[in-house]
Structures are given as C-alpha cells and as structure tokens.
Design a protein around this motif. Structure first.
Motif, PDB file in Angstrom:
ATOM      1  N   ARG A  50       0.827  -1.203   0.000  1.00  0.00           N
ATOM      2  CA  ARG A  50       0.000   0.000   0.000  1.00  0.00           C
ATOM      3  C   ARG A  50       0.867   1.261   0.000  1.00  0.00           C
ATOM      4  O   ARG A  50       0.650   2.184  -0.788  1.00  0.00           O
ATOM      5  N   GLY A  51       1.864   1.295   0.883  1.00  0.00           N
ATOM      6  CA  GLY A  51       2.746   2.456   0.952  1.00  0.00           C
ATOM      7  C   GLY A  51       3.518   2.661  -0.335  1.00  0.00           C
ATOM      8  O   GLY A  51       3.659   3.795  -0.817  1.00  0.00           O
ATOM      9  N   TRP A  52       4.027   1.584  -0.910  1.00  0.00           N
ATOM     10  CA  TRP A  52       4.759   1.684  -2.176  1.00  0.00           C
ATOM     11  C   TRP A  52       3.855   2.219  -3.285  1.00  0.00           C
ATOM     12  O   TRP A  52       4.260   3.060  -4.081  1.00  0.00           O
ATOM     13  N   ARG A  53       2.624   1.713  -3.321  1.00  0.00           N
ATOM     14  CA  ARG A  53       1.705   2.123  -4.388  1.00  0.00           C
ATOM     15  C   ARG A  53       1.284   3.581  -4.212  1.00  0.00           C
ATOM     16  O   ARG A  53       1.137   4.309  -5.206  1.00  0.00           O
ATOM     17  N   ILE A  54       1.112   4.012  -2.965  1.00  0.00           N
ATOM     18  CA  ILE A  54       0.772   5.410  -2.710  1.00  0.00           C
ATOM     19  C   ILE A  54       1.910   6.323  -3.151  1.00  0.00           C
ATOM     20  O   ILE A  54       1.688   7.383  -3.748  1.00  0.00           O
ATOM     21  N   GLU A  55       3.157   5.914  -2.904  1.00  0.00           N
ATOM     22  CA  GLU A  55       4.304   6.701  -3.361  1.00  0.00           C
ATOM     23  C   GLU A  55       4.268   6.875  -4.877  1.00  0.00           C
ATOM     24  O   GLU A  55       4.518   7.975  -5.396  1.00  0.00           O
ATOM     25  N   GLU A 105       1.665   6.764  -6.857  1.00  0.00           N
ATOM     26  CA  GLU A 105       0.546   7.599  -7.272  1.00  0.00           C
ATOM     27  C   GLU A 105       0.790   9.058  -6.918  1.00  0.00           C
ATOM     28  O   GLU A 105       0.407   9.971  -7.670  1.00  0.00           O
ATOM     29  N   GLN A 106       1.444   9.309  -5.790  1.00  0.00           N
ATOM     30  CA  GLN A 106       1.775  10.686  -5.426  1.00  0.00           C
ATOM     31  C   GLN A 106       2.730  11.296  -6.442  1.00  0.00           C
ATOM     32  O   GLN A 106       2.594  12.476  -6.806  1.00  0.00           O
ATOM     33  N   ALA A 107       3.692  10.506  -6.902  1.00  0.00           N
ATOM     34  CA  ALA A 107       4.610  10.997  -7.934  1.00  0.00           C
ATOM     35  C   ALA A 107       3.859  11.304  -9.218  1.00  0.00           C
ATOM     36  O   ALA A 107       4.140  12.310  -9.897  1.00  0.00           O
ATOM     37  N   LEU A 108       2.880  10.447  -9.554  1.00  0.00           N
ATOM     38  CA  LEU A 108       2.070  10.685 -10.748  1.00  0.00           C
ATOM     39  C   LEU A 108       1.254  11.956 -10.604  1.00  0.00           C
ATOM     40  O   LEU A 108       1.143  12.759 -11.548  1.00  0.00           O
ATOM     41  N   ARG A 109       0.695  12.184  -9.409  1.00  0.00           N
ATOM     42  CA  ARG A 109      -0.109  13.386  -9.188  1.00  0.00           C
ATOM     43  C   ARG A 109       0.747  14.646  -9.314  1.00  0.00           C
ATOM     44  O   ARG A 109       0.306  15.660  -9.853  1.00  0.00           O
ATOM     45  N   ALA A 113       3.393  14.934 -11.135  1.00  0.00           N
ATOM     46  CA  ALA A 113       3.831  15.090 -12.524  1.00  0.00           C
ATOM     47  C   ALA A 113       2.693  15.488 -13.458  1.00  0.00           C
ATOM     48  O   ALA A 113       2.904  16.242 -14.410  1.00  0.00           O
ATOM     49  N   THR A 114       1.495  14.973 -13.198  1.00  0.00           N
ATOM     50  CA  THR A 114       0.402  15.166 -14.151  1.00  0.00           C
ATOM     51  C   THR A 114      -0.817  15.878 -13.579  1.00  0.00           C
ATOM     52  O   THR A 114      -1.682  16.321 -14.337  1.00  0.00           O
ATOM     53  N   GLY A 115      -0.892  15.939 -12.248  1.00  0.00           N
ATOM     54  CA  GLY A 115      -2.074  16.525 -11.636  1.00  0.00           C
ATOM     55  C   GLY A 115      -3.229  15.555 -11.514  1.00  0.00           C
ATOM     56  O   GLY A 115      -4.279  15.901 -10.948  1.00  0.00           O
ATOM     57  N   GLY A 116      -3.072  14.330 -12.036  1.00  0.00           N
ATOM     58  CA  GLY A 116      -4.125  13.308 -11.958  1.00  0.00           C
ATOM     59  C   GLY A 116      -3.697  12.168 -11.060  1.00  0.00           C
ATOM     60  O   GLY A 116      -2.695  12.248 -10.351  1.00  0.00           O
ATOM     61  N   GLY A 117      -4.471  11.104 -11.100  1.00  0.00           N
ATOM     62  CA  GLY A 117      -4.118   9.929 -10.312  1.00  0.00           C
ATOM     63  C   GLY A 117      -5.171   9.603  -9.269  1.00  0.00           C
ATOM     64  O   GLY A 117      -6.071  10.397  -8.980  1.00  0.00           O
ATOM     65  N   MET A 118      -5.047   8.411  -8.681  1.00  0.00           N
ATOM     66  CA  MET A 118      -6.015   7.940  -7.705  1.00  0.00           C
ATOM     67  C   MET A 118      -5.789   8.556  -6.331  1.00  0.00           C
ATOM     68  O   MET A 118      -4.658   8.880  -5.968  1.00  0.00           O
ATOM     69  N   SER A 119      -6.861   8.654  -5.584  1.00  0.00           N
ATOM     70  CA  SER A 119      -6.768   9.045  -4.186  1.00  0.00           C
ATOM     71  C   SER A 119      -6.248   7.863  -3.376  1.00  0.00           C
ATOM     72  O   SER A 119      -6.211   6.725  -3.856  1.00  0.00           O
ATOM     73  N   ASP A 120      -5.869   8.125  -2.116  1.00  0.00           N
ATOM     74  CA  ASP A 120      -5.413   7.026  -1.258  1.00  0.00           C
ATOM     75  C   ASP A 120      -6.520   6.002  -1.061  1.00  0.00           C
ATOM     76  O   ASP A 120      -6.255   4.787  -1.014  1.00  0.00           O
ATOM     77  N   ALA A 121      -7.764   6.447  -0.954  1.00  0.00           N
ATOM     78  CA  ALA A 121      -8.890   5.519  -0.816  1.00  0.00           C
ATOM     79  C   ALA A 121      -9.047   4.679  -2.079  1.00  0.00           C
ATOM     80  O   ALA A 121      -9.345   3.469  -2.011  1.00  0.00           O
ATOM     81  N   GLY A 122      -8.833   5.290  -3.227  1.00  0.00           N
ATOM     82  CA  GLY A 122      -8.902   4.552  -4.481  1.00  0.00           C
ATOM     83  C   GLY A 122      -7.820   3.502  -4.580  1.00  0.00           C
ATOM     84  O   GLY A 122      -8.049   2.393  -5.086  1.00  0.00           O
ATOM     85  N   ILE A 123      -6.633   3.845  -4.085  1.00  0.00           N
ATOM     86  CA  ILE A 123      -5.527   2.884  -4.082  1.00  0.00           C
ATOM     87  C   ILE A 123      -5.848   1.704  -3.180  1.00  0.00           C
ATOM     88  O   ILE A 123      -5.570   0.540  -3.522  1.00  0.00           O
ATOM     89  N   ASP A 124      -6.442   1.980  -2.012  1.00  0.00           N
ATOM     90  CA  ASP A 124      -6.809   0.899  -1.093  1.00  0.00           C
ATOM     91  C   ASP A 124      -7.696  -0.123  -1.784  1.00  0.00           C
ATOM     92  O   ASP A 124      -7.488  -1.332  -1.663  1.00  0.00           O
ATOM     93  N   ARG A 125      -8.681   0.353  -2.510  1.00  0.00           N
ATOM     94  CA  ARG A 125      -9.577  -0.571  -3.211  1.00  0.00           C
ATOM     95  C   ARG A 125      -8.840  -1.279  -4.345  1.00  0.00           C
ATOM     96  O   ARG A 125      -8.983  -2.487  -4.540  1.00  0.00           O
ATOM     97  N   PHE A 126      -8.041  -0.519  -5.084  1.00  0.00           N
ATOM     98  CA  PHE A 126      -7.352  -1.082  -6.249  1.00  0.00           C
ATOM     99  C   PHE A 126      -6.439  -2.244  -5.859  1.00  0.00           C
ATOM    100  O   PHE A 126      -6.467  -3.300  -6.491  1.00  0.00           O
ATOM    101  N   ILE A 127      -5.636  -2.069  -4.807  1.00  0.00           N
ATOM    102  CA  ILE A 127      -4.661  -3.103  -4.483  1.00  0.00           C
ATOM    103  C   ILE A 127      -5.317  -4.350  -3.898  1.00  0.00           C
ATOM    104  O   ILE A 127      -4.699  -5.420  -3.882  1.00  0.00           O
ATOM    105  N   ARG A 128      -6.562  -4.239  -3.452  1.00  0.00           N
ATOM    106  CA  ARG A 128      -7.254  -5.431  -2.960  1.00  0.00           C
ATOM    107  C   ARG A 128      -7.498  -6.438  -4.080  1.00  0.00           C
ATOM    108  O   ARG A 128      -7.616  -7.632  -3.832  1.00  0.00           O
ATOM    109  N   HIS A 129      -7.563  -5.953  -5.318  1.00  0.00           N
ATOM    110  CA  HIS A 129      -7.679  -6.863  -6.457  1.00  0.00           C
ATOM    111  C   HIS A 129      -6.447  -7.772  -6.557  1.00  0.00           C
ATOM    112  O   HIS A 129      -6.528  -8.891  -7.068  1.00  0.00           O
TER     113      HIS A 129
END
Length: 259
Positions: free
Chosen positions: A201-206, A208-212, A214-230
C-alpha cells in the motif's frame, strides 16, 4: 549489488547458452521497483553488446471494450485491469514465439491514461539482433492456488463483491490454463520479494503521489486501497510460493533496499 545488476547477470548467463533471444521474467509486487530494475538492466546489457528490450505485462492488457464485455458476461470485477484474465495472453504468446523464430516483433503498449491499448503504430519494433527480452510484471511466472485456498475471502473486496468466489476461481483458472502456456516461455525467473503484502500500500501510494505531482491526476489514497485489494490474494501467494522455485530471489526491505 542493485537489483538491475542481479537481473543483468541472470540474463547474461541465459543468453550465453542460447542461439535465440532469451526471455527473462521479472516478478514483483506493485511498487517494488521492477520496471526501474528492468530498464536499468536493459541499459547495462545493451552497453555490453547484448541488444535488450523490455516488455511489461501491463502492456498486454485487454482493450477496454474486451474488459467491459468480460465484466458483463463473467464477473463485474474483471473490468478492472490487473489480475490474470484481463490480459491478451494470445498476443503475448504470439510475440514471444515470433522472437523465438528469429524475427522482429512489435511490442504492444497500453495507455493507462485512457485505460486502453495504444494504437499499433505506437508499438516499438524489437531490434533485429535482439538477444534478451526482459518481461516484467506483478504476476509474471505465477502459478495457481489450490482449490481449497480459494474458499475464504482474503479481504473486504472479495467478501463483499465476490461472495460466491466466482471471480477468484476465474482468475485461478486463467493461471492454470492460458497463463501457464505464456509463462512456460520464460527461460529464467527472477523475483523481487517484498517483505510482506503490508508494504505494498505504501509503495503504491508513493507511485501515485509521484504521478499526481507530474500530471495533476491519479487515484486518491482511498482509491488505491480498493485497487490493491484486487491484487492481494495472488501477491500473498507469490510471496509464499515463488521463492522456492525462482532462479533468483532478491529480498527487499520496506525501503526497497536489497537485504
């Protein structure tokens, strides 16, 4: 020694005894650094005279339309790209077999910004003298779980949205069938082993934060929580099962330092 150097050493060893391009699989949980390791290893190998290309499992994703169809006919969770069953395995097998015959192939590319495959004219050609293909992805080389392991859900996503186990059985059947044929074409398998699923989770948030930034977009932390459960079920299985059979296992600490 960094992960790229270990990956390069494995690739050199495999290429030394092969008359065709060798395929080195690199497996690692989300955020483990596998894409960076593969890119750096490719640079090293190319500088040493071994023409190298990188293919990501992510670039084999089914098109959006194909995943929408799967979601409607098999299970709604299959609309989300990532798990086995959401890749074009036939395309992967065809390109690896094309390389084995000595030809050049186009390496597919997936545009995550639009959640769909990039046009074929954007796919790069492999060099005619290709010696190594580094094939990286979060479940590259994975094997299916035993049926008994599928009974109990591993997280809230499975409990709430896959109560009858239909989605996880489909994913497991894909590993046992089409993906087995794809991964059988690997010459070597290297695992970047996370200390446990808890760090993902922490790695994935890092990431996504870098993506945000760089681009201003990307998932929220809550979105990441759901995504990684897959990915949780299979990631836990890989961390437990793969070290016993991978050609090389690179153990990482929570800071991604090799231990």
């Amino acid at each position: 020694m960094e992960a790229a150097a270990i990956l390069s050493a494995v690739a050199r060893d495999a290429a030394a005894g092969s008359a065709r391009p060798v395929v080195i699989g690199l497996c690692g949980a989300q955020g483990s650094g596998k894409s960076t390791a593969a890119a750096r290893a490719a640079e090293r190998l190319t500088a040493e005279g071994l023409a190298t290309a990188v293919l990501s499992l992510d670039d084999l994703y089914l098109t959006l339309a194909e995943r929408v169809s799967l979601a409607a006919t098999v299970h709604p969770l299959l609309r989300t790209r990532g798990v086995p069953g959401t890749h074009d395995v036939g395309l992967g097998i065809a390109l690896l077999d094309g390389l084995a015959r000595g030809g050049t192939v186009r390496l597919p590319r997936f545009d995550k910004a639009v959640d769909d495959r990039a046009p074929t004219d954007a796919w790069p050609l492999t060099p005619p003298d290709l010696r190594v293909l580094l094939f990286e992805g979060w479940c590259v080389g994975a094997v299916p779980q035993a049926d008994a392991a599928l009974v109990e859900p591993v997280n809230a996503l499975e409990a709430d949205e896959d109560g009858d186990g239909r989605w996880r059985r489909y994913v497991n059947d894909q590993l046992a069938g089409p993906y087995r044929a794809l991964f059988a074409r690997l010459d070597r398998l290297v695992l970047l082993r996370a200390p446990d699923f808890g760090v993902v989770r922490g790695w994935r948030i890092e990431q996504e934060q870098a993506l945000r930034r760089a681009t201003g977009g990307g998932m929220s932390d809550a979105g990441i929580d759901r995504f990684i459960r897959h990915y949780e079920r299979l990631t836990r299985h890989i961390l437990k099962e793969m070290p016993g059979r991978a050609d090389a296992t690179i153990a990482l600490d929570p800071n991604r330092t090799i231990i």
